[in-house]
Design a protein around this motif. Structure first.
Motif, PDB file in Angstrom:
ATOM      1  N   HIS A  28       0.830  -1.201   0.000  1.00  0.00           N
ATOM      2  CA  HIS A  28       0.000   0.000   0.000  1.00  0.00           C
ATOM      3  C   HIS A  28       0.868   1.257   0.000  1.00  0.00           C
ATOM      4  N   VAL A  29       1.908   1.237   0.813  1.00  0.00           N
ATOM      5  CA  VAL A  29       2.815   2.392   0.861  1.00  0.00           C
ATOM      6  C   VAL A  29       3.525   2.558  -0.478  1.00  0.00           C
ATOM      7  N   LEU A  30       3.968   1.451  -1.072  1.00  0.00           N
ATOM      8  CA  LEU A  30       4.660   1.513  -2.357  1.00  0.00           C
ATOM      9  C   LEU A  30       3.768   2.142  -3.426  1.00  0.00           C
ATOM     10  N   GLN A  31       2.517   1.738  -3.464  1.00  0.00           N
ATOM     11  CA  GLN A  31       1.597   2.281  -4.458  1.00  0.00           C
ATOM     12  C   GLN A  31       1.255   3.742  -4.171  1.00  0.00           C
ATOM     13  N   ALA A  32       1.193   4.104  -2.900  1.00  0.00           N
ATOM     14  CA  ALA A  32       0.964   5.503  -2.545  1.00  0.00           C
ATOM     15  C   ALA A  32       2.153   6.368  -2.948  1.00  0.00           C
ATOM     16  N   ILE A  33       3.354   5.809  -2.845  1.00  0.00           N
ATOM     17  CA  ILE A  33       4.553   6.530  -3.291  1.00  0.00           C
ATOM     18  C   ILE A  33       4.485   6.792  -4.789  1.00  0.00           C
ATOM     19  N   LYS A  34       3.996   5.809  -5.535  1.00  0.00           N
ATOM     20  CA  LYS A  34       3.844   5.995  -6.978  1.00  0.00           C
ATOM     21  C   LYS A  34       2.872   7.137  -7.277  1.00  0.00           C
ATOM     22  N   GLU A  35       1.782   7.216  -6.496  1.00  0.00           N
ATOM     23  CA  GLU A  35       0.769   8.239  -6.743  1.00  0.00           C
ATOM     24  C   GLU A  35       1.271   9.634  -6.372  1.00  0.00           C
ATOM     25  N   ASN A  36       1.948   9.746  -5.237  1.00  0.00           N
ATOM     26  CA  ASN A  36       2.418  11.061  -4.792  1.00  0.00           C
ATOM     27  C   ASN A  36       3.626  10.877  -3.880  1.00  0.00           C
ATOM     28  N   GLU A  37       4.791  10.795  -4.494  1.00  0.00           N
ATOM     29  CA  GLU A  37       6.014  10.545  -3.733  1.00  0.00           C
ATOM     30  C   GLU A  37       6.350  11.692  -2.790  1.00  0.00           C
ATOM     31  N   THR A  38       6.118  12.916  -3.251  1.00  0.00           N
ATOM     32  CA  THR A  38       6.451  14.082  -2.426  1.00  0.00           C
ATOM     33  C   THR A  38       5.648  14.105  -1.136  1.00  0.00           C
ATOM     34  N   ARG A  39       4.351  13.800  -1.246  1.00  0.00           N
ATOM     35  CA  ARG A  39       3.504  13.803  -0.047  1.00  0.00           C
ATOM     36  C   ARG A  39       3.916  12.690   0.911  1.00  0.00           C
ATOM     37  N   MET A  40       4.195  11.510   0.382  1.00  0.00           N
ATOM     38  CA  MET A  40       4.583  10.398   1.245  1.00  0.00           C
ATOM     39  C   MET A  40       5.884  10.706   1.978  1.00  0.00           C
ATOM     40  N   GLN A  41       6.780  11.386   1.298  1.00  0.00           N
ATOM     41  CA  GLN A  41       8.042  11.763   1.937  1.00  0.00           C
ATOM     42  C   GLN A  41       7.797  12.826   3.002  1.00  0.00           C
ATOM     43  N   ALA A  42       6.860  13.714   2.725  1.00  0.00           N
ATOM     44  CA  ALA A  42       6.582  14.804   3.659  1.00  0.00           C
ATOM     45  C   ALA A  42       5.961  14.307   4.950  1.00  0.00           C
ATOM     46  N   GLY A  63       6.613  11.513   6.367  1.00  0.00           N
ATOM     47  CA  GLY A  63       7.578  10.752   7.152  1.00  0.00           C
ATOM     48  C   GLY A  63       7.909   9.346   6.693  1.00  0.00           C
ATOM     49  N   PHE A  64       7.423   8.917   5.531  1.00  0.00           N
ATOM     50  CA  PHE A  64       7.745   7.570   5.060  1.00  0.00           C
ATOM     51  C   PHE A  64       9.127   7.561   4.394  1.00  0.00           C
ATOM     52  N   PRO A  65       9.957   6.545   4.697  1.00  0.00           N
ATOM     53  CA  PRO A  65      11.280   6.434   4.056  1.00  0.00           C
ATOM     54  C   PRO A  65      11.129   5.944   2.607  1.00  0.00           C
ATOM     55  N   VAL A  66      10.836   6.849   1.716  1.00  0.00           N
ATOM     56  CA  VAL A  66      10.502   6.520   0.319  1.00  0.00           C
ATOM     57  C   VAL A  66      11.617   5.732  -0.349  1.00  0.00           C
ATOM     58  N   TYR A  67      12.826   6.195  -0.183  1.00  0.00           N
ATOM     59  CA  TYR A  67      13.972   5.537  -0.828  1.00  0.00           C
ATOM     60  C   TYR A  67      14.086   4.086  -0.383  1.00  0.00           C
ATOM     61  N   ARG A  68      13.891   3.835   0.907  1.00  0.00           N
ATOM     62  CA  ARG A  68      14.025   2.479   1.444  1.00  0.00           C
ATOM     63  C   ARG A  68      12.939   1.559   0.882  1.00  0.00           C
ATOM     64  N   TYR A  69      11.718   2.059   0.825  1.00  0.00           N
ATOM     65  CA  TYR A  69      10.615   1.257   0.284  1.00  0.00           C
ATOM     66  C   TYR A  69      10.869   0.897  -1.182  1.00  0.00           C
ATOM     67  N   LYS A  70      11.293   1.869  -1.952  1.00  0.00           N
ATOM     68  CA  LYS A  70      11.524   1.627  -3.377  1.00  0.00           C
ATOM     69  C   LYS A  70      12.700   0.679  -3.591  1.00  0.00           C
ATOM     70  N   LEU A  71      13.718   0.794  -2.746  1.00  0.00           N
ATOM     71  CA  LEU A  71      14.883  -0.082  -2.879  1.00  0.00           C
ATOM     72  C   LEU A  71      14.521  -1.529  -2.557  1.00  0.00           C
ATOM     73  N   VAL A  72      13.714  -1.739  -1.532  1.00  0.00           N
ATOM     74  CA  VAL A  72      13.279  -3.099  -1.191  1.00  0.00           C
ATOM     75  C   VAL A  72      12.453  -3.684  -2.320  1.00  0.00           C
ATOM     76  N   ALA A  73      11.545  -2.892  -2.886  1.00  0.00           N
ATOM     77  CA  ALA A  73      10.719  -3.366  -3.997  1.00  0.00           C
ATOM     78  C   ALA A  73      11.583  -3.694  -5.212  1.00  0.00           C
ATOM     79  N   PHE A  74      12.562  -2.857  -5.487  1.00  0.00           N
ATOM     80  CA  PHE A  74      13.462  -3.076  -6.622  1.00  0.00           C
ATOM     81  C   PHE A  74      14.261  -4.364  -6.428  1.00  0.00           C
TER      82      PHE A  74
END
Length: 336
Positions: free
Chosen positions: A209-223, A225-236
């Motif tokens: 759910h967090v990964l898909q929310a990052i896709k929709e609005n990465e800036t908001r998810m980062q704002a 407090g979600f560690p966007v880079y870490r989530y994307k790296l794990v998915a990758f």
């Protein structure tokens, strides 16, 4: 006088949890179970009709379906357009080939190692490329894949440009002879089914759910407090592991490993498969691989210029169903 506040509050809390999230992806058993039954019966039908050749074709479709699904995992659900995904597939294939050169033929060792190789390289590529976005991300993934491609070609021990012919398929034991096309098909079907089930579980979990929310609005998810880079790296990294497994099965399917498996054109083919099936659809990669490879088989029987016909089909799909073939089914379902 009874107090109804507590039950009402409990019901109010339970109701949202019972409702599916917009980020949930149902397995759709009413459609999948009949299809799975047909796939299980397919080798028996092909053998009864004397068309054993198509068992190998079906195995190839399933293997490429897993490779395309692993790309769709990061592209359709994470918004990461990787143009070097074939490198993870190729590494998995070469892991099997190298072990066979050393006399190690056990699938229980080679196939997990192929997944580990794919995951390790995707972790390296992702750790660097995910610090960028857009075109820069695409070009860095492409650059890593091409560097690996030329590196493997430079090693004569890996067969160089000619690749390596494998002495046979991996050994699994348990009474399973992977040299038999039907047995190999069933093993591939089982692994692909388990892989898709695991992807679905991940996507339907909080991580997905967090990964898909990052896709929709990465800036908001980062704002927030979600560690966007870490989530994307794990998915990758997870996508690289699944691609490595696809590579291991691809090497066994054709008993050959070559540098062409890592070339950027193969990454382009995987992208086409995802686009055909449907970006962001759970079964998009599998459907796209089936359509692409079956069209290739049919058109190649009539002309050597089968790519032209395939390009026309892709153009029609993009015009009629911009979100892929599976979006047509969803549209028809919503009209009922």
């Amino acid at each position: 006088m009874t107090d109804t506040t507590a039950p009402q509050a409990a019901a109010a809390q339970a109701t949202p949890a019972a409702q599916p999230s917009v980020f949930d992806h149902r397995l759709q058993p009413r459609l999948v179970l009949p299809l799975l039954a047909l796939l299980i019966a397919f080798p028996l039908i092909a053998q009864a009709m004397g068309e054993d050749f198509y068992i190998g074709v079906a195995s190839r479709v399933l293997v490429f379906g897993l490779a395309a699904a692993s790309l769709n995992f990061i592209l359709g659900f994470g918004g990461m357009v990787s143009f070097g995904h074939a490198a993870f597939v190729g590494l998995g294939a070469y892991a099997v080939g190298l072990l066979m050169q050393q006399g190690v033929t056990s699938a229980w060792l080679a196939w997990p190692l192929a997944m580990l190789m794919g995951a390790a390289f995707s972790l390296l590529v992702g750790a660097i490329s995910l610090r960028t976005q857009g075109v820069y991300f695409i070009m860095i993934t492409l650059a890593f894949a091409q560097m690996l491609y030329y590196l493997i070609m430079s090693f004569k021990s890996l067969g160089g440009d000619d690749g390596m012919s494998l002495p046979g398929r991996s050994e699994m034991g348990l009474g399973l002879d992977l040299a038999q096309d039907a047995t190999f098909y069933y093993v591939v079907l089982a692994l692909v089914s388990i892989s898709l089930l695991l992807m679905a579980r991940v996507l339907n979990a909080r991580f997905g759910h967090v990964l898909q929310a990052i896709k929709e609005n990465e800036t908001r998810m980062q704002a927030i407090g979600f560690p966007v880079y870490r989530y994307k790296l794990v998915a990758f990294t997870l996508a690289g592991a699944f691609a490595g497994l696809a590579g291991a099965m691809l090497a066994n399917q054709g008993s050959f490993v070559g540098p062409g498996m890592l070339q950027w054109t193969q990454s382009g083919i995987l992208l086409i498969m995802v686009i055909l099936g449907g970006v962001g659809h759970l079964y998009g990669g599998l459907v796209g691989a089936a359509v692409f490879l079956l069209l290739e088989e049919v058109l190649a029987a009539y002309t050597v210029h089968w790519q032209l016909g395939l390009g026309a089909v892709l153009l029609i799909v993009v015009l009629v169903a911009p979100n892929g073939l599976l979006s047509l089914r969803r549209g028809m379902w919503s009209k009922r």
